[in-house]
Design a protein around this motif. Structure first.
Motif, mmCIF file in Angstrom:
data_model
loop_
_atom_site.group_PDB
_atom_site.id
_atom_site.type_symbol
_atom_site.label_atom_id
_atom_site.label_comp_id
_atom_site.label_asym_id
_atom_site.label_seq_id
_atom_site.Cartn_x
_atom_site.Cartn_y
_atom_site.Cartn_z
ATOM 1 N N ALA A 91 -16.071 -13.953 16.497
ATOM 2 C CA ALA A 91 -16.387 -15.460 16.459
ATOM 3 C C ALA A 91 -15.054 -16.051 16.757
ATOM 4 O O ALA A 91 -13.751 -15.745 16.251
ATOM 5 C CB ALA A 91 -16.693 -15.723 14.850
ATOM 6 N N LEU A 92 -15.252 -17.125 17.447
ATOM 7 C CA LEU A 92 -14.055 -17.959 17.833
ATOM 8 C C LEU A 92 -14.313 -19.653 17.394
ATOM 9 O O LEU A 92 -15.275 -19.797 17.294
ATOM 10 C CB LEU A 92 -13.807 -17.727 19.301
ATOM 11 N N SER A 93 -12.896 -20.181 17.264
ATOM 12 C CA SER A 93 -13.024 -21.623 17.254
ATOM 13 C C SER A 93 -11.673 -22.186 17.946
ATOM 14 O O SER A 93 -10.854 -21.299 18.267
ATOM 15 C CB SER A 93 -13.290 -22.092 15.679
ATOM 16 N N ALA A 94 -11.529 -23.398 17.554
ATOM 17 C CA ALA A 94 -10.377 -24.130 18.027
ATOM 18 C C ALA A 94 -9.193 -23.824 16.639
ATOM 19 O O ALA A 94 -9.838 -23.629 15.702
ATOM 20 C CB ALA A 94 -10.487 -25.434 18.191
ATOM 21 N N ASP A 95 -8.124 -24.119 17.020
ATOM 22 C CA ASP A 95 -6.984 -24.170 15.856
ATOM 23 C C ASP A 95 -7.579 -25.347 15.073
ATOM 24 O O ASP A 95 -8.142 -26.514 15.555
ATOM 25 C CB ASP A 95 -5.773 -24.719 16.609
ATOM 26 N N PRO A 96 -7.471 -25.183 13.757
ATOM 27 C CA PRO A 96 -7.803 -26.272 12.809
ATOM 28 C C PRO A 96 -7.108 -27.565 12.990
ATOM 29 O O PRO A 96 -7.811 -28.594 12.794
ATOM 30 C CB PRO A 96 -7.430 -25.915 11.447
ATOM 31 N N HIS A 97 -6.017 -27.695 13.632
ATOM 32 C CA HIS A 97 -5.223 -28.848 14.106
ATOM 33 C C HIS A 97 -6.079 -29.753 14.996
ATOM 34 O O HIS A 97 -6.270 -30.885 15.288
ATOM 35 C CB HIS A 97 -4.010 -28.598 14.550
ATOM 36 N N PHE A 98 -6.876 -28.868 15.757
ATOM 37 C CA PHE A 98 -7.949 -29.388 17.018
ATOM 38 C C PHE A 98 -9.315 -29.573 16.428
ATOM 39 O O PHE A 98 -10.268 -29.213 17.488
ATOM 40 C CB PHE A 98 -7.590 -28.793 18.386
ATOM 41 N N ARG A 99 -9.503 -29.647 15.101
ATOM 42 C CA ARG A 99 -10.810 -29.734 14.626
ATOM 43 C C ARG A 99 -11.474 -28.354 14.465
ATOM 44 O O ARG A 99 -12.746 -28.400 14.701
ATOM 45 C CB ARG A 99 -11.652 -30.764 15.190
ATOM 46 N N GLY A 100 -10.987 -27.304 14.718
ATOM 47 C CA GLY A 100 -11.667 -26.093 14.641
ATOM 48 C C GLY A 100 -11.873 -25.453 13.034
ATOM 49 O O GLY A 100 -11.380 -25.998 12.310
ATOM 50 N N ASP A 101 -12.266 -24.380 13.027
ATOM 51 C CA ASP A 101 -12.745 -23.690 11.938
ATOM 52 C C ASP A 101 -11.576 -22.552 11.591
ATOM 53 O O ASP A 101 -11.438 -21.678 12.214
ATOM 54 C CB ASP A 101 -14.149 -22.843 12.132
ATOM 55 N N ALA A 102 -11.035 -22.769 10.707
ATOM 56 C CA ALA A 102 -9.992 -21.895 10.459
ATOM 57 C C ALA A 102 -10.211 -20.476 10.012
ATOM 58 O O ALA A 102 -9.260 -19.622 10.018
ATOM 59 C CB ALA A 102 -8.985 -22.364 8.946
ATOM 60 N N THR A 103 -11.499 -20.150 9.505
ATOM 61 C CA THR A 103 -11.856 -18.814 9.398
ATOM 62 C C THR A 103 -12.262 -18.056 10.695
ATOM 63 O O THR A 103 -12.619 -17.050 10.415
ATOM 64 C CB THR A 103 -13.160 -19.100 8.434
ATOM 65 N N ARG A 104 -12.125 -18.616 11.570
ATOM 66 C CA ARG A 104 -12.226 -17.971 12.901
ATOM 67 C C ARG A 104 -10.990 -18.133 13.731
ATOM 68 O O ARG A 104 -10.188 -19.006 13.669
ATOM 69 C CB ARG A 104 -13.257 -18.630 13.796
ATOM 70 N N ALA A 105 -10.831 -16.959 14.478
ATOM 71 C CA ALA A 105 -9.732 -16.708 15.450
ATOM 72 C C ALA A 105 -9.677 -17.777 16.445
ATOM 73 O O ALA A 105 -10.708 -18.297 17.035
ATOM 74 C CB ALA A 105 -9.560 -15.191 16.127
ATOM 75 N N ASN A 106 -8.598 -18.445 16.983
ATOM 76 C CA ASN A 106 -8.674 -19.163 17.989
ATOM 77 C C ASN A 106 -7.801 -18.778 19.156
ATOM 78 O O ASN A 106 -6.962 -17.594 19.193
ATOM 79 C CB ASN A 106 -7.960 -20.737 17.466
ATOM 80 N N PRO A 107 -7.739 -19.212 20.188
ATOM 81 C CA PRO A 107 -7.323 -18.892 21.572
ATOM 82 C C PRO A 107 -5.990 -18.689 21.407
ATOM 83 O O PRO A 107 -5.320 -17.674 21.934
ATOM 84 C CB PRO A 107 -7.538 -19.844 22.674
#
Length: 164
Positions: free
Chosen positions: A45-61
């Motif tokens: 599961a991936l998302s954006a960095d929380p700073h860019f409105r992503g989900d902190a519980t998922r890894a980001n790029p």
């Protein structure tokens, strides 16, 4: 990532899937998506960095890039140590990537790897420090990046076992 070897080149694959709608603008769409690296059977599961409105519980790029540099350094180091006949018992890393907000284009400008290496009793620690640098010079990921990758290694000798 899976690797195929074709006519002098290694090819790596990754798959990605996202579903949603961007019709309501930047603040409204979901950043969550799924990635996989066939033929590995497990995706992640991936998302954006929380700073860019992503989900902190998922890894980001950005985290994955730091992890790739860390993993490559580990594998390169184990290779050169084993080839030199030296005994590594444990290896951990607390890696960090820095992306300053005032640098354009926005990018990771530095990745710092902090491996802690435990080596067998009687090991010559100075040989291991040289191998850390040799491994860094041969790390495929570090060599692929324009980002500065720094290795701050600590090498420790395992405690002697007490004779019974």
């Amino acid at each position: 990532m899976s690797a195929e070897h074709r006519a002098g080149a290694h090819t790596y694959r990754a798959t990605l899937a996202w579903e949603g709608s961007t019709g309501a603008g930047y603040t409204a769409y979901a950043r969550e998506h799924e990635g996989a690296v066939p033929p590995a059977t497990e995706g992640f599961a991936l998302s954006a960095d929380p700073h860019f409105r992503g989900d902190a519980t998922r890894a980001n790029p950005e985290q994955l890039l730091v992890l790739a540099a860390s993993s490559c350094q580990l594998l390169s180091f184990l290779h050169v140590a084993a080839s030199a006949g030296l005994d590594v018992l444990d290896y951990t890393d607390d890696a960090e990537g820095v992306m300053p907000e005032d640098v354009r284009p926005l990018r990771l400008t530095r990745i710092t790897l902090r491996p802690r290496v435990l080596v067998a009793v009687g090991s010559d620690v100075s040989r291991f420090h040289a191998l850390v640098h040799e491994a860094h010079a041969s790390c495929f990921i570090a060599n692929s990046l324009t980002t500065e990758v720094v290795v701050e290694a600590t090498v420790e000798v395992a405690p002697k076992e007490n004779p019974s």
